[in-house]
Scaffold this motif. Structure first.
Motif, PDB file in Angstrom:
ATOM      1  N   THR A 124       0.814  -1.208   0.186  1.00 54.16           N
ATOM      2  CA  THR A 124       0.018   0.054   0.010  1.00 54.16           C
ATOM      3  C   THR A 124       0.913   1.319   0.133  1.00 54.16           C
ATOM      4  OG1 THR A 124      -1.400  -1.198   1.508  1.00 54.16           O
ATOM      5  CG2 THR A 124      -2.150   0.951   1.177  1.00 54.16           C
ATOM      6  N   TRP A 125       1.900   1.139   0.964  1.00 54.03           N
ATOM      7  CA  TRP A 125       2.721   2.251   0.971  1.00 54.03           C
ATOM      8  C   TRP A 125       3.343   2.585  -0.684  1.00 54.03           C
ATOM      9  CZ3 TRP A 125       5.354   4.762   5.198  1.00 54.03           C
ATOM     10  CH2 TRP A 125       6.226   5.553   4.783  1.00 54.03           C
ATOM     11  N   SER A 134       0.990   4.319  -2.795  1.00 52.89           N
ATOM     12  CA  SER A 134       0.849   5.626  -2.349  1.00 52.89           C
ATOM     13  C   SER A 134       1.973   6.593  -3.057  1.00 52.89           C
ATOM     14  CB  SER A 134       0.931   5.829  -0.930  1.00 52.89           C
ATOM     15  OG  SER A 134       2.222   5.818  -0.458  1.00 52.89           O
ATOM     16  N   GLU A 160      10.146   1.360  -3.936  1.00 54.90           N
ATOM     17  CA  GLU A 160       9.729   1.173  -2.434  1.00 54.90           C
ATOM     18  C   GLU A 160      10.934   0.827  -1.368  1.00 54.90           C
ATOM     19  OE1 GLU A 160       7.955  -2.473  -2.421  1.00 54.90           O
ATOM     20  OE2 GLU A 160       7.338  -2.655  -0.496  1.00 54.90           O
ATOM     21  N   GLY A 220      -0.306  13.845   1.986  1.00 53.11           N
ATOM     22  CA  GLY A 220       0.015  12.380   1.541  1.00 53.11           C
ATOM     23  C   GLY A 220       1.577  12.248   1.765  1.00 53.11           C
ATOM     24  N   THR A 272       0.761  10.741   5.955  1.00 56.98           N
ATOM     25  CA  THR A 272       0.952   9.280   5.727  1.00 56.98           C
ATOM     26  C   THR A 272       2.032   8.670   7.043  1.00 56.98           C
ATOM     27  OG1 THR A 272       0.610   9.433   3.477  1.00 56.98           O
ATOM     28  CG2 THR A 272       1.972   7.546   4.287  1.00 56.98           C
ATOM     29  N   LEU A 319       2.771   0.224   6.796  1.00 60.88           N
ATOM     30  CA  LEU A 319       2.022   1.593   6.536  1.00 60.88           C
ATOM     31  C   LEU A 319       0.777   1.294   7.382  1.00 60.88           C
ATOM     32  CD1 LEU A 319       1.723   3.912   4.709  1.00 60.88           C
ATOM     33  CD2 LEU A 319       0.002   2.939   3.661  1.00 60.88           C
ATOM     34  N   ASN A 321      -2.551   5.405   4.770  1.00 60.52           N
ATOM     35  CA  ASN A 321      -1.967   5.757   3.347  1.00 60.52           C
ATOM     36  C   ASN A 321      -2.931   7.464   3.413  1.00 60.52           C
ATOM     37  OD1 ASN A 321      -1.583   6.912   0.861  1.00 60.52           O
ATOM     38  ND2 ASN A 321      -2.356   4.925   0.034  1.00 60.52           N
ATOM     39  N   ASN A 322      -2.296   8.492   3.612  1.00 56.10           N
ATOM     40  CA  ASN A 322      -3.176   9.866   3.785  1.00 56.10           C
ATOM     41  C   ASN A 322      -3.274  10.368   2.339  1.00 56.10           C
ATOM     42  OD1 ASN A 322      -4.694  11.379   5.741  1.00 56.10           O
ATOM     43  ND2 ASN A 322      -3.064  12.909   5.199  1.00 56.10           N
ATOM     44  N   ASN A 323      -3.879   9.581   1.348  1.00 55.19           N
ATOM     45  CA  ASN A 323      -4.070  10.029   0.108  1.00 55.19           C
ATOM     46  C   ASN A 323      -5.337   9.825  -0.294  1.00 55.19           C
ATOM     47  OD1 ASN A 323      -1.623  11.321  -1.358  1.00 55.19           O
ATOM     48  ND2 ASN A 323      -0.514   9.296  -0.650  1.00 55.19           N
ATOM     49  N   GLY A 340      -8.085   8.444   1.961  1.00 54.61           N
ATOM     50  CA  GLY A 340      -7.349   8.371   3.237  1.00 54.61           C
ATOM     51  C   GLY A 340      -7.207   9.832   3.809  1.00 54.61           C
TER      52      GLY A 340
END
Lengths: 356, 356
Positions: free
Chosen positions: B6-7, B10, B143, B205, B229, B251, B254-256, B259
Motif C-alpha cells: 500500500t505504501w 501511495s 519502495e 500524502g 501518511t 503502513l 495512507n493519507n491520500n 485516506g
C-alpha cells in the motif's frame, strides 16, 4: 480477523464483568462531606496539601517561568490524561463498555430475532438484573457485542446514538449521569494546566469516537485533542452521492499500554511534559513522558477510598480487579521511576463536584 | 507485506521520476516581477481581485459574523491544507521523495557494499546527474529506497536526519531551500484564517514525521496539526532501559485520496469548513468538506503558470504529469460541486515571498 482479535484483547478486562458487577470493591453510598481546602487564589482547592499537590504546583512553576532552566516554550506544553479511572469513575465497569451492553435492547428492537441469540440474549438477562448471567459471556461474546454496537454503521449514526445514551445513562451507585462522575480535583488540574498554556489531551483506551461525543462539554477538551482506540474507516457514498465515513469492525489503533505512546506520537507528535494515569494500561505513557529531558511529571492515581469512591489495586494490599488494575509491580515501578502516586483518600479533599 | 504494497501504491507517482526530472513542464528561471496588489488592510495582498480571492473573503465573513446564518462557533473552525503543490512547490518531485533519494549517499557511507547494489547504485548515478538512470528504477526499487530512508530507525533518529536535510537541501531550479518555495498567497490564507479563529491543519500524502520537522517554522502549523501518511510504530527500550518509538516498514495510514478524509476524522475528529488542495489525491478531502452543512469552502489550485512556477494538469489542456495530476475529470467535478478553482496565473499577484 487479526483486527477483531486485537480489539478483543484490548477489552479483555471485560471478562471480569461478572466479578465487578456483583461488587468486588466496597460499594457504599457516598456520604463524604470533606470540604474543599480552598485558599484564596488556590488553583487546586480540592487537593489537600501534600506531595501530590506540591508536585503539580512545582511542575507548572518550573516549566512556565522563563528564568527557570526547566522552562518549556508554550508551543511544547503538552499534558496527557487517561480517562477511565483518571478523569472519571471506571468501576464497576468502563462507561464505554456499559454503552455497548445498554445498546443491546435497541439492537433487538431493530432485529427481534436477536433476542433469542447469544450473546445478545444473555446481555438482555444481565440488563434485567440477572448479574449471574454475565458469567456466561465469553470473550468472543463480548467482542460481538462491542462490534455490534460500535461498528458497521456510519460515524454520524454512531455519534447520534452515543450522544443520546450519554445524555441519559446513569451510574447505579450514585444514580447520577456518568458525566457527573468526573473527579473535581482532576478538573482543577485540567483548568490549571490550560491556564498556564498547556494543551490537555485525553489519551484513552476507550473508543475515540465515543469519548469525543462529550469530551468538550465535560472536560473542555475538544475532539481533536482526544486520542483513543480507533477502528478502520471506509469512505462511502450514500444514494444521493454524498460521502460519509463508515466504521468497519476492524481495529486500527489499540490505544492501551504501548499503544498510548504510539497514539500520542501519531496524533500529537510531541512527547508530553506531564501525564496522568491510574492503571497498567497507562504504564508506557507514564514512562515515555518521564523519559523526556527537562522537568517531566508522571502521576498515577491510586483508588484507595472505598468510602467516597472505590478501593482497588491490587497494589498496597487493596482488592484485586481487572478493571483498571494498579498492580504492585506498577506501584514499585512508579516509585523507582519517580512518578508521583496520588492517593485518592489522602490527596483529595473532595472527589466530586456534587459533594457538599 | 500488504502494508508495504500500500505504501508503494501511495508513492506510485514516483515512476515518472525519469520524465519529470528531465523536465516535462516549462522550467525557466523565475523573473516574475508582479507586485503584490496590496491595499490598506488587505489580508490577502498577494491575491489578485477575482472570484477566488472573493470566495475566501466571503467565506470568512459569513462564518465568523455572529449574525450570519452560516456562523460557525470558534471551536469548530477547522481548515485543512494539502501540502505538496498546495502550500509549496511539488515539481519536479515531491520534497519528501527527494529526501529519500538524497539520503542514499549516507546509507552507502554506512554500508559501502550498497554502492554496488540496485536500486541504491542507480540512485547514486541519478544523483551524479545521470537522469536517464532514473528510468531503470522500478516501483519495488523505489519502495526499497523509501523504506530504507524513512523506516527501520527510531523516530528520534529520523527527526535528526530529516531536520539536517531540510535545513540545507535546495531545489535545482531556484537554487533555494525547499522551505523558501512556499506560496506566499497561501501563507496569507493561513494567517488570515488563523486571525479569524480557524485552526489550520496540514493534511498531506507526505510522511507525517517528515512534514512535522519543519511545519511549525515554515507554516506556523504545529506537529499536532499535521495529518500525514504514517507507518506502524514499535515501542522499544534502549540499553539504558529508556523507551523509544521505532518506525517499522509497514503502513498504518495512507493519507491520500479517501485516506485524507479518514485521516481527518482520526486525528481531528471534525469535518473541515474549508479545504485546499490541488490534485486527484485531494478529491475526497474536498468533497467531504463541501458535503458538510452550512457554508463550506473547497478550493483547488491549478498550476497554469509555467513562467513563475509550473504548468501541468492535464486539465484544461495543460501538460500531463503524474506528480500532482489535476485531471479534466477532477476539474469538471470541481465545477459541478461548487469548488473554487484557483488559477495560479490569474489569481496570484505574487507566487513566492522572495519575488520583488
Amino acid at each position: 480477523m487479526k483486527g477483531r482479535r486485537t480489539w478483543l484483547i484490548s477489552i479483555a478486562v471485560i471478562t471480569v464483568l461478572g466479578i465487578v458487577l456483583t461488587g468486588c470493591a466496597a460499594v457504599q453510598k457516598s456520604d463524604a462531606t470533606d470540604a474543599p481546602a480552598a485558599a484564596a487564589g488556590d488553583a487546586l482547592p480540592s487537593w489537600n496539601d501534600g506531595p501530590a499537590k506540591q508536585a503539580i504546583l512545582n511542575f507548572v512553576q518550573t516549566t512556565t517561568d522563563p528564568s527557570s532552566p526547566n522552562f518549556v516554550p508554550a508551543a511544547e506544553r503538552i499534558a496527557t490524561f487517561d480517562q477511565d479511572g483518571t478523569l472519571w469513575v471506571e468501576h464497576p465497569l468502563y462507561s464505554f463498555a456499559m454503552y455497548a451492553l445498554e445498546r443491546v435492547p435497541d439492537l433487538v428492537k431493530a432485529k427481534p430475532e436477536l433476542a433469542k441469540v447469544a450473546p445478545f440474549s444473555t446481555v438482555l438477562e444481565v440488563l434485567k438484573g440477572d448479574h449471574a448471567a454475565l458469567a456466561k459471556l465469553t470473550l468472543p461474546d463480548l467482542e460481538k457485542v462491542l462490534a455490534a454496537t460500535y461498528t458497521n454503521r456510519s460515524v454520524d449514526a454512531f455519534t447520534v446514538q452515543a450522544t443520546q445514551w450519554i445524555a441519559h445513562a446513569k451510574d447505579q451507585r450514585w444514580k447520577r449521569l456518568y458525566t457527573e462522575l468526573v473527579y473535581q480535583p482532576m478538573q482543577e488540574v485540567l483548568t490549571y494546566l490550560r491556564a498556564n498554556g498547556y494543551q490537555t489531551h485525553i489519551v484513552t483506551g476507550g473508543g475515540q469516537d465515543f469519548v469525543r461525543v462529550y469530551s468538550e462539554r465535560v472536560y473542555g477538551i475538544p475532539p481533536e485533542q482526544v486520542v483513543g482506540t480507533a477502528g478502520v474507516l471506509k469512505y462511502e457514498y450514500n444514494k444521493d452521492g454524498n460521502p460519509f465515513l463508515f466504521k468497519e469492525p476492524k481495529l486500527l489503533l489499540n490505544n492501551n499500554d504501548a499503544g498510548k505512546a504510539k497514539g500520542i506520537h501519531l496524533m500529537i507528535g510531541r512527547r508530553p511534559y506531564a501525564a496522568f494515569g491510574n492503571s497498567t494500561g497507562d504504564q508506557q505513557m507514564l514512562e515515555y513522558t518521564k523519559a523526556g529531558d527537562g522537568a517531566r511529571l508522571s502521576m498515577i492515581l491510586l483508588h484507595d477510598d472505598a468510602e467516597r469512591e472505590y478501593a482497588y489495586g491490587p497494589a498496597q494490599g487493596l482488592a484485586d480487579t481487572k478493571v483498571g488494575a494498579f498492580t504492585q509491580a506498577l506501584y514499585d515501578e512508579a516509585k523507582k521511576q519517580g512518578w508521583v502516586v496520588i492517593s485518592m483518600k489522602n490527596d483529595w479533599a473532595r472527589v466530586f463536584a456534587f459533594e457538599k
